[in-house]
Design an enzyme around this catalytic site. Structure first.
Site, PDB file in Angstrom:
ATOM      1  N   ASN A  10      37.984  38.010  49.106  1.00  0.00           N
ATOM      2  CA  ASN A  10      39.119  38.918  48.948  1.00  0.00           C
ATOM      3  C   ASN A  10      38.607  40.338  49.161  1.00  0.00           C
ATOM      4  O   ASN A  10      37.940  40.889  48.297  1.00  0.00           O
ATOM      5  CB  ASN A  10      39.703  38.744  47.530  1.00  0.00           C
ATOM      6  CG  ASN A  10      40.792  39.757  47.233  1.00  0.00           C
ATOM      7  OD1 ASN A  10      41.251  40.473  48.129  1.00  0.00           O
ATOM      8  ND2 ASN A  10      41.209  39.827  45.976  1.00  0.00           N
ATOM      9  N   LYS A  12      40.200  42.999  49.269  1.00  0.00           N
ATOM     10  CA  LYS A  12      41.005  44.014  48.559  1.00  0.00           C
ATOM     11  C   LYS A  12      41.322  45.173  49.525  1.00  0.00           C
ATOM     12  O   LYS A  12      41.474  44.922  50.719  1.00  0.00           O
ATOM     13  CB  LYS A  12      40.295  44.468  47.284  1.00  0.00           C
ATOM     14  CG  LYS A  12      39.931  43.269  46.396  1.00  0.00           C
ATOM     15  CD  LYS A  12      39.487  43.649  45.031  1.00  0.00           C
ATOM     16  CE  LYS A  12      39.148  42.372  44.242  1.00  0.00           C
ATOM     17  NZ  LYS A  12      38.751  42.649  42.855  1.00  0.00           N
ATOM     18  N   HIS A 100      47.375  38.075  41.941  1.00  0.00           N
ATOM     19  CA  HIS A 100      46.077  38.631  41.550  1.00  0.00           C
ATOM     20  C   HIS A 100      46.308  39.605  40.388  1.00  0.00           C
ATOM     21  O   HIS A 100      47.308  40.316  40.354  1.00  0.00           O
ATOM     22  CB  HIS A 100      45.439  39.345  42.743  1.00  0.00           C
ATOM     23  CG  HIS A 100      44.009  39.709  42.491  1.00  0.00           C
ATOM     24  ND1 HIS A 100      43.655  40.802  41.716  1.00  0.00           N
ATOM     25  CD2 HIS A 100      42.849  39.123  42.868  1.00  0.00           C
ATOM     26  CE1 HIS A 100      42.328  40.851  41.646  1.00  0.00           C
ATOM     27  NE2 HIS A 100      41.824  39.851  42.331  1.00  0.00           N
ATOM     28  N   GLU A 102      45.181  42.416  39.763  1.00  0.00           N
ATOM     29  CA  GLU A 102      45.390  43.823  40.135  1.00  0.00           C
ATOM     30  C   GLU A 102      46.850  44.057  40.507  1.00  0.00           C
ATOM     31  O   GLU A 102      47.393  45.129  40.271  1.00  0.00           O
ATOM     32  CB  GLU A 102      44.431  44.200  41.277  1.00  0.00           C
ATOM     33  CG  GLU A 102      43.005  44.343  40.750  1.00  0.00           C
ATOM     34  CD  GLU A 102      41.917  44.049  41.761  1.00  0.00           C
ATOM     35  OE1 GLU A 102      42.204  43.993  42.976  1.00  0.00           O
ATOM     36  OE2 GLU A 102      40.762  43.858  41.332  1.00  0.00           O
ATOM     37  N   GLU A 172      40.407  33.972  37.068  1.00  0.00           N
ATOM     38  CA  GLU A 172      39.747  35.271  37.196  1.00  0.00           C
ATOM     39  C   GLU A 172      39.975  36.080  35.924  1.00  0.00           C
ATOM     40  O   GLU A 172      40.977  36.799  35.816  1.00  0.00           O
ATOM     41  CB  GLU A 172      40.321  36.047  38.386  1.00  0.00           C
ATOM     42  CG  GLU A 172      40.069  35.421  39.740  1.00  0.00           C
ATOM     43  CD  GLU A 172      40.004  36.474  40.834  1.00  0.00           C
ATOM     44  OE1 GLU A 172      39.037  36.452  41.606  1.00  0.00           O
ATOM     45  OE2 GLU A 172      40.901  37.332  40.915  1.00  0.00           O
ATOM     46  N   GLY A 178      34.988  42.957  38.999  1.00  0.00           N
ATOM     47  CA  GLY A 178      34.443  44.252  39.392  1.00  0.00           C
ATOM     48  C   GLY A 178      33.604  44.924  38.320  1.00  0.00           C
ATOM     49  O   GLY A 178      33.313  46.115  38.415  1.00  0.00           O
ATOM     50  N   SER A 214      32.904  39.055  39.586  1.00  0.00           N
ATOM     51  CA  SER A 214      31.493  39.440  39.706  1.00  0.00           C
ATOM     52  C   SER A 214      30.602  38.297  40.179  1.00  0.00           C
ATOM     53  O   SER A 214      29.469  38.149  39.713  1.00  0.00           O
ATOM     54  CB  SER A 214      30.976  40.026  38.381  1.00  0.00           C
ATOM     55  OG  SER A 214      31.715  41.190  38.047  1.00  0.00           O
TER      56      SER A 214
HETATM   57  P1  13P Z   1      34.700  40.964  42.196  1.00  0.00           P
HETATM   58  O1  13P Z   1      33.998  39.799  42.840  1.00  0.00           O
HETATM   59  O2  13P Z   1      34.474  42.258  42.908  1.00  0.00           O
HETATM   60  O3  13P Z   1      34.439  41.027  40.726  1.00  0.00           O
HETATM   61  O4  13P Z   1      36.280  40.693  42.362  1.00  0.00           O
HETATM   62  C1  13P Z   1      36.792  39.473  41.974  1.00  0.00           C
HETATM   63  C2  13P Z   1      38.190  39.375  42.440  1.00  0.00           C
HETATM   64  O5  13P Z   1      39.064  40.015  41.909  1.00  0.00           O
HETATM   65  C3  13P Z   1      38.466  38.502  43.593  1.00  0.00           C
HETATM   66  O6  13P Z   1      39.827  38.325  43.776  1.00  0.00           O
END
Ligand code: 13P
Length: 259
Positions: A10, A12, A100, A102, A172, A178, A214
């Site tokens: 992903n 982002k 997601h 976010e 997640e 992150g 992560s």
């Molecule tokens: P990270 O791997 O950067 O922690 O992000 C995870 C994520 O949100 C994947 O959708």
């Protein structure tokens, strides 16, 4: 791990189409020189990169599928700034990340919208990666199972059985995204086992359950080897060909060993 592992990158809101092109070219070099046998790889770039990435995957005949990070639940119409499932299908997108954290946290994606979006994605014949996960406060209050169960039920209850095989779930936890602090193998195992149990009451298929938060080349082998997860949804580490490839490799090796 009973099915072929699945790893989704992903991106982002990172990498413009030129940068995305370079990343996929570099990934292609790695995949061609050291082919992977089992793992299913997907990249989910920003919308504006999809066309370019689709073309390069096709031209290079790379065994990497194309995903989108989000989609609008409506078919078309007056939704300025939004994208529909049919637009994604025309670009050879076969996977869509739905709900997601976010989007849930920063863009008002409620459980109702997640449900509508999942349905729209699945009815379009696309594969949905339904994201679920708790905040640290919810975990500290020991409510993480109830929280995740409620997210799963709200998104999937009453779903037409013909659509069940298109469902994938990604666990997640928000505190791991992150942050550089991944959930431990025990935590991932506990939650993926729990999610699988809840899913048996909701869908007739046995969806793959991924972990995200992560994931890096350093922890991927341990996480996949010890937790029994079916693969990963990778953020930051999917932005470099070498680190994404290393995670794909870890899953491929683990499946080859355990099979
Ligand atoms: P990270 O791997 O950067 O922690 O992000 C995870 C994520 O949100 C994947 O959708």
């Amino acid at each position: 791990m009973s099915t072929r592992p699945l790893v989704i990158g992903n991106w982002k809101m990172n990498l413009d189409f030129v940068e995305g092109l370079h990343l996929v070219q570099q990934l292609g070099v790695l995949l061609k020189s050291h082919p992977l046998e089992h793992v299913e790889a997907v990249v989910a770039p920003p919308f504006v990169d999809l066309r370019t990435v689709s073309s390069i995957l096709d031209a290079e005949r790379l065994a990497v599928a194309l995903g989108a990070q989000h989609v609008n639940a409506n078919e078309n119409g007056a939704h300025t700034g939004e994208i529909s499932t049919s637009m994604l299908s025309r670009l050879n997108v076969t996977w869509v990340i739905v709900g997601h954290s976010e989007r849930r946290t920063h863009y008002h994606m409620t459980d109702e919208i997640v449900r509508a979006t999942s349905q729209s994605v699945l009815r379009a014949g696309l594969r949905a990666v339904l994201c679920v996960g708790e905040t640290l406060a919810v975990r500290d209050a020991d409510q993480h199972e109830a929280w995740v169960e409620s997210q799963l039920r709200s998104a999937l209850e009453g779903l037409d059985a013909s659509l069940h095989p298109l469902v994938t779930v990604a666990y997640e936890p928000l505190w791991a995204i992150g942050t550089g602090v991944n959930a431990s193998s025990e935590q991932v195992k506990e939650m993926t086992d729990f999610i699988r149990r809840v899913l048996t009451s909701l869908v007739s298929s046995a969806p793959q359950v991924l972990y995200g938060g992560s994931v890096t080349p350093t922890n991927a082998a341990t996480l996949v080897g010890e937790s029994g997860v079916d693969g990963f949804l990778v953020g930051g580490a999917s932005l470099k060909a070498e680190s994404f490839y290393a995670i794909l490799r870890a899953c491929d090796d683990c499946y080859a060993l355990k099979r």
